[in-house]
Design a protein around this motif. Sequence first.
Motif, PDB file in Angstrom:
ATOM      1  N   THR A 159      31.624  35.069 -21.685  1.00 39.05           N
ATOM      2  CA  THR A 159      32.379  36.202 -22.378  1.00 39.05           C
ATOM      3  C   THR A 159      34.070  35.949 -22.024  1.00 39.05           C
ATOM      4  OG1 THR A 159      31.896  37.151 -19.964  1.00 39.05           O
ATOM      5  CG2 THR A 159      30.995  38.165 -22.329  1.00 39.05           C
ATOM      6  N   GLY A 160      34.373  35.042 -20.849  1.00 31.89           N
ATOM      7  CA  GLY A 160      35.913  34.920 -20.677  1.00 31.89           C
ATOM      8  C   GLY A 160      36.520  34.145 -21.758  1.00 31.89           C
TER       9      GLY A 160
ATOM     10  N   ARG B 225      39.422  35.390 -24.156  1.00 30.56           N
ATOM     11  CA  ARG B 225      40.733  34.934 -24.361  1.00 30.56           C
ATOM     12  C   ARG B 225      40.980  34.612 -25.928  1.00 30.56           C
ATOM     13  NH1 ARG B 225      39.327  33.117 -19.309  1.00 30.56           N
ATOM     14  NH2 ARG B 225      37.677  31.833 -19.800  1.00 30.56           N
TER      15      ARG B 225
ATOM     16  N   MET C 161      42.595  41.787 -17.336  1.00 30.81           N
ATOM     17  CA  MET C 161      42.060  40.501 -17.093  1.00 30.81           C
ATOM     18  C   MET C 161      43.409  40.034 -16.301  1.00 30.81           C
ATOM     19  SD  MET C 161      40.215  38.987 -20.463  1.00 30.81           S
ATOM     20  CE  MET C 161      40.275  37.175 -20.150  1.00 30.81           C
TER      21      MET C 161
ATOM     22  N   GLU D  14      40.886  42.532 -12.724  1.00 28.31           N
ATOM     23  CA  GLU D  14      39.742  43.386 -12.827  1.00 28.31           C
ATOM     24  C   GLU D  14      38.923  43.066 -13.890  1.00 28.31           C
ATOM     25  OE1 GLU D  14      41.832  47.287 -12.724  1.00 28.31           O
ATOM     26  OE2 GLU D  14      43.127  46.302 -11.287  1.00 28.31           O
TER      27      GLU D  14
ATOM     28  N   VAL E 146      36.726  43.969 -17.423  1.00 24.90           N
ATOM     29  CA  VAL E 146      36.892  44.871 -18.599  1.00 24.90           C
ATOM     30  C   VAL E 146      35.584  45.746 -18.642  1.00 24.90           C
ATOM     31  CG1 VAL E 146      38.286  42.986 -19.690  1.00 24.90           C
ATOM     32  CG2 VAL E 146      35.966  43.088 -20.335  1.00 24.90           C
TER      33      VAL E 146
ATOM     34  N   GLY F 220      29.615  33.539 -16.933  1.00 28.23           N
ATOM     35  CA  GLY F 220      30.406  34.891 -16.764  1.00 28.23           C
ATOM     36  C   GLY F 220      30.024  36.067 -17.168  1.00 28.23           C
TER      37      GLY F 220
ATOM     38  N   ARG G 249      28.131  40.487 -15.429  1.00 28.10           N
ATOM     39  CA  ARG G 249      28.912  40.708 -14.107  1.00 28.10           C
ATOM     40  C   ARG G 249      28.843  42.136 -13.506  1.00 28.10           C
ATOM     41  NH1 ARG G 249      33.223  36.933 -16.043  1.00 28.10           N
ATOM     42  NH2 ARG G 249      34.578  36.332 -14.102  1.00 28.10           N
TER      43      ARG G 249
ATOM     44  N   GLN H 207      25.470  45.541 -17.366  1.00 27.87           N
ATOM     45  CA  GLN H 207      25.313  44.336 -18.399  1.00 27.87           C
ATOM     46  C   GLN H 207      24.210  43.498 -18.179  1.00 27.87           C
ATOM     47  OE1 GLN H 207      28.728  41.915 -17.684  1.00 27.87           O
ATOM     48  NE2 GLN H 207      30.367  43.409 -17.703  1.00 27.87           N
TER      49      GLN H 207
ATOM     50  N   ARG I 197      46.069  29.563 -17.723  1.00 28.00           N
ATOM     51  CA  ARG I 197      45.422  30.752 -17.423  1.00 28.00           C
ATOM     52  C   ARG I 197      46.345  31.691 -16.570  1.00 28.00           C
ATOM     53  NH1 ARG I 197      39.027  31.042 -16.758  1.00 28.00           N
ATOM     54  NH2 ARG I 197      39.735  33.198 -15.763  1.00 28.00           N
TER      55      ARG I 197
HETATM   56  P1  AMP Z   1      36.258  34.249 -16.809  1.00 27.04           P
HETATM   57  O1  AMP Z   1      36.861  33.255 -17.586  1.00 27.04           O
HETATM   58  O2  AMP Z   1      34.681  34.511 -16.613  1.00 27.04           O
HETATM   59  O3  AMP Z   1      36.812  33.831 -15.352  1.00 27.04           O
HETATM   60  O4  AMP Z   1      37.131  35.593 -16.877  1.00 27.04           O
HETATM   61  C1  AMP Z   1      38.286  36.022 -16.994  1.00 27.04           C
HETATM   62  C2  AMP Z   1      38.304  37.502 -16.983  1.00 27.04           C
HETATM   63  O5  AMP Z   1      37.790  38.017 -17.991  1.00 27.04           O
HETATM   64  C3  AMP Z   1      37.638  38.220 -15.718  1.00 27.04           C
HETATM   65  O6  AMP Z   1      38.439  38.272 -14.569  1.00 27.04           O
HETATM   66  C4  AMP Z   1      37.656  39.571 -16.407  1.00 27.04           C
HETATM   67  O7  AMP Z   1      38.602  40.366 -16.336  1.00 27.04           O
HETATM   68  C5  AMP Z   1      37.030  39.212 -17.673  1.00 27.04           C
HETATM   69  N1  AMP Z   1      35.587  39.129 -18.078  1.00 27.04           N
HETATM   70  C6  AMP Z   1      35.248  38.263 -18.338  1.00 27.04           C
HETATM   71  N2  AMP Z   1      33.725  38.174 -18.433  1.00 27.04           N
HETATM   72  C7  AMP Z   1      33.555  39.568 -18.301  1.00 27.04           C
HETATM   73  C8  AMP Z   1      32.304  40.341 -18.158  1.00 27.04           C
HETATM   74  N3  AMP Z   1      31.228  39.909 -18.108  1.00 27.04           N
HETATM   75  N4  AMP Z   1      32.386  41.825 -17.707  1.00 27.04           N
HETATM   76  C9  AMP Z   1      33.769  42.304 -17.429  1.00 27.04           C
HETATM   77  N5  AMP Z   1      34.907  41.450 -17.531  1.00 27.04           N
HETATM   78  C10 AMP Z   1      34.802  40.102 -17.879  1.00 27.04           C
END
Ligand code: AMP
Length: 191
Positions: free
Chosen positions: A34-35, A39, A56, A60, A62, A88, A91, A95, A136
Amino acid sequence: MKKMNIVLFGPPGAGKGTQSKFLMERYGLEHLSTGDLLRAEIHAETPLGLQAQELMSAGELVPDDVVVGMIRNRLQDNPKSKGFIFDGFPRTRAQAEALDATLVKLGSGITVMLALEVEEEELVKRLLGRGATSGRPDDKSEEVVRKRIREYENKTAPLKEYYEGQGKLRRINGMGSIADITARLMKAIDG
Ligand code: AMP
């Protein structure tokens, strides 16, 4: 053949993205991060990306409906896949429940949750190190990195109990070399 759906779980910096690549290749699974999806939305300057960007960059989460919607679309668009690695996601409890409900509708379910466990100071070191090269913004500031770890501990880590209740939790030592950690993950999947 039965599908294999893996939740690759752990705090930010645990190595989920790195290890996903090895597991995808070995088991022929699709990788869903999901990250990465968020992006891509930011990069394309979509309304969803604009909505997510601020949260992000503050470290925090989303809103649940945003990520649940993205995952649902991907699952429905790939009915023939051998299975998925969720990186990811989920979370939050909401979900995790939405994911279970979607997979049940598709006649499938989570096979196993592999929870990478890494000490906090090691996570901070890895994330700030990655920030020097990844581009990032959320990996660049120690304050944001620590905020993400707090979000993980408060909202995400309790999911281990959710999957433990389903008999699906496998704890994996996420300290040490990348190759050693890959071997531990594969042993947990094959065993
Ligand atoms: P990541 O790439 O998994 O470290 O995600 C980067 C950022 O995206 C996180 O710090 C959140 O702000 C947002 N994010 C990614 N996946 C989720 C998720 N499943 N639920 C909520 N926010 C997410």
